[in-house]
Design a protein around this motif. Structure first.
Motif, short mmCIF file in Angstrom:
data_model
loop_
_atom_site.label_atom_id
_atom_site.label_comp_id
_atom_site.label_asym_id
_atom_site.label_seq_id
_atom_site.Cartn_x
_atom_site.Cartn_y
_atom_site.Cartn_z
N VAL A 15 0.12 14.33 -6.50
CA VAL A 15 -0.12 12.90 -6.70
C VAL A 15 1.13 12.17 -6.29
CG1 VAL A 15 -0.66 11.09 -8.37
CG2 VAL A 15 -1.66 13.37 -8.63
N VAL A 16 1.03 11.40 -5.21
CA VAL A 16 2.24 10.76 -4.72
C VAL A 16 2.00 9.38 -4.14
CG1 VAL A 16 2.12 11.86 -2.48
CG2 VAL A 16 4.32 11.12 -3.32
N ASP A 17 0.97 9.18 -3.36
CA ASP A 17 0.90 7.99 -2.53
C ASP A 17 0.07 6.88 -3.14
OD1 ASP A 17 1.52 6.38 -0.50
OD2 ASP A 17 0.55 7.52 1.07
N ALA A 18 0.71 6.11 -4.01
CA ALA A 18 0.09 4.90 -4.52
C ALA A 18 0.92 3.71 -4.08
CB ALA A 18 -0.02 4.96 -6.04
N GLY A 19 1.82 3.95 -3.15
CA GLY A 19 2.70 2.90 -2.67
C GLY A 19 2.10 2.16 -1.50
N TYR A 20 2.64 0.97 -1.28
CA TYR A 20 2.21 0.16 -0.15
C TYR A 20 3.45 -0.49 0.43
CZ TYR A 20 -0.16 -3.36 2.62
OH TYR A 20 -0.60 -4.14 3.66
N ASN A 21 3.67 -0.30 1.71
CA ASN A 21 4.87 -0.80 2.35
C ASN A 21 4.50 -1.64 3.57
OD1 ASN A 21 6.93 0.82 0.79
ND2 ASN A 21 5.58 2.44 1.50
N PRO A 22 5.43 -2.44 4.07
CA PRO A 22 5.15 -3.26 5.26
C PRO A 22 4.59 -2.41 6.40
CG PRO A 22 7.28 -3.84 4.33
CD PRO A 22 6.80 -2.63 3.57
N GLY A 23 3.60 -2.94 7.06
CA GLY A 23 2.97 -2.21 8.15
C GLY A 23 1.73 -1.46 7.70
N ASN A 24 1.24 -1.76 6.47
CA ASN A 24 0.05 -1.08 5.93
C ASN A 24 0.21 0.43 5.86
OD1 ASN A 24 -1.41 -3.39 5.40
ND2 ASN A 24 -2.43 -3.39 7.38
N VAL A 25 1.33 0.88 5.36
CA VAL A 25 1.56 2.32 5.21
C VAL A 25 1.95 2.61 3.77
CG1 VAL A 25 2.26 2.65 7.61
CG2 VAL A 25 3.99 2.13 5.90
N GLY A 26 1.72 3.85 3.37
CA GLY A 26 2.07 4.29 2.02
C GLY A 26 3.43 4.95 1.99
N ASP A 27 3.63 5.77 0.99
CA ASP A 27 4.90 6.45 0.79
C ASP A 27 4.97 7.81 1.48
OD1 ASP A 27 5.78 4.36 -0.82
OD2 ASP A 27 4.99 5.28 -2.63
N VAL A 28 3.89 8.23 2.07
CA VAL A 28 3.79 9.56 2.66
C VAL A 28 3.54 9.43 4.16
CG1 VAL A 28 2.34 11.64 2.72
CG2 VAL A 28 2.91 10.59 0.54
N GLU A 29 4.06 10.37 4.92
CA GLU A 29 3.75 10.41 6.35
C GLU A 29 2.32 10.95 6.49
OE1 GLU A 29 5.60 12.21 10.45
OE2 GLU A 29 6.86 12.15 8.66
N PHE A 30 1.37 10.02 6.58
CA PHE A 30 -0.05 10.33 6.45
C PHE A 30 -0.52 11.44 7.39
CE2 PHE A 30 -4.59 9.83 7.06
CZ PHE A 30 -5.05 9.69 5.76
N SER A 31 -0.20 11.38 8.66
CA SER A 31 -0.72 12.35 9.61
C SER A 31 -0.24 13.77 9.29
CB SER A 31 -0.36 11.97 11.04
OG SER A 31 1.05 11.92 11.19
N VAL A 32 0.99 13.90 8.85
CA VAL A 32 1.52 15.22 8.48
C VAL A 32 0.83 15.73 7.22
CG1 VAL A 32 3.58 16.49 7.75
CG2 VAL A 32 3.75 14.80 9.58
N ALA A 33 0.73 14.86 6.21
CA ALA A 33 0.09 15.27 4.96
C ALA A 33 -1.38 15.60 5.18
CB ALA A 33 0.24 14.18 3.91
N ALA A 34 -2.06 14.82 6.00
CA ALA A 34 -3.49 15.03 6.26
C ALA A 34 -3.76 16.37 6.94
CB ALA A 34 -4.06 13.89 7.09
N SER A 35 -2.80 16.84 7.71
CA SER A 35 -3.00 18.11 8.40
C SER A 35 -2.95 19.30 7.43
CB SER A 35 -1.95 18.30 9.50
OG SER A 35 -0.67 18.53 8.94
N ARG A 36 -2.41 19.10 6.23
CA ARG A 36 -2.29 20.18 5.24
C ARG A 36 -3.21 20.00 4.05
NH1 ARG A 36 2.89 22.94 4.44
NH2 ARG A 36 1.40 24.14 3.27
N ALA A 37 -3.57 18.74 3.75
CA ALA A 37 -4.32 18.43 2.53
C ALA A 37 -5.82 18.63 2.72
CB ALA A 37 -4.05 16.99 2.12
N SER A 38 -6.47 19.09 1.66
CA SER A 38 -7.94 19.17 1.67
C SER A 38 -8.54 17.79 1.48
CB SER A 38 -8.42 20.09 0.55
OG SER A 38 -7.93 21.39 0.74
N TYR A 39 -7.88 16.97 0.66
CA TYR A 39 -8.29 15.60 0.39
C TYR A 39 -7.04 14.73 0.40
CZ TYR A 39 -12.59 17.70 -1.36
OH TYR A 39 -13.76 18.39 -1.47
#
Length: 123
Positions: free
Chosen positions: A70-94
Motif C-alpha cells: 500500500v503506497v500510492d495515494a499521492g497526487y503530484n503535478p503532472g497527474n502522477v502518483g508517488d510510484v513509477e507506475f509503469s515499473v510497478a505495473a510490470s510486477r503488480a497483479s493489481y
C-alpha cells in the motif's frame, strides 16, 4: 476523525475480492492520516503489517517480500502518483492508477460518511 482514504483503500481490496487475512502487507508511509490508519485497518483484518518509511533500510527488500503493498495515494503535478507506475505495473497483479484510483474511493467514503452523519443528526 474520519479516515476516508484508508477506508477507501480497504474497500478497493474488497471490491476485487483480494484476500487480506494471512497476507503480508507492506505500508510505505507512516503518516497519521494515511499510513498508520490503513495499516491498522489491515491489521484488524488479520494481515501481518510492516510499516516502512523514509528511514527504512532496504525498502526494496521489504516491498519484495510483501503480498500487498500500500503506497500510492499521492497526487503530484503532472497527474502522477508517488510510484513509477509503469515499473510497478510490470510486477503488480493489481495496481491503482493516479488519477482515478484511490481518489474517487476517498470521495465516495467521504460522501457516505457525510450522509450517515446527517441521518444520525436528524434521527
Amino acid at each position: 476523525m474520519s479516515r476516508c482514504t484508508p477506508e477507501g483503500i480497504v474497500r478497493l481490496l474488497d471490491a476485487y475480492d483480494l484476500p487480506i487475512a494471512g497476507k503480508r502487507v507492506c505500508v510505505v508511509g507512516r503518516s497519521a492520516i494515511l499510513g498508520k490508519p490503513v495499516g491498522l485497518l489491515l491489521l484488524a483484518r488479520d494481515a501481518t503489517v510492516t510499516f516502512c518509511h523514509s528511514r527504512t533500510g532496504d525498502l526494496a527488500a521489504q516491498v519484495a517480500e510483501a503480498d500487498i503493498v500500500v503506497v500510492d495515494a499521492g497526487y503530484n503535478p503532472g497527474n502522477v502518483g508517488d510510484v513509477e507506475f509503469s515499473v510497478a505495473a510490470s510486477r503488480a497483479s493489481y495496481i491503482t492508477p493516479v488519477p482515478g484510483g484511490v481518489g474517487p474511493m476517498t470521495i465516495a467514503v467521504l460522501m457516505e460518511q457525510t450522509a450517515t452523519a446527517a441521518e444520525q443528526r436528524v434521527s
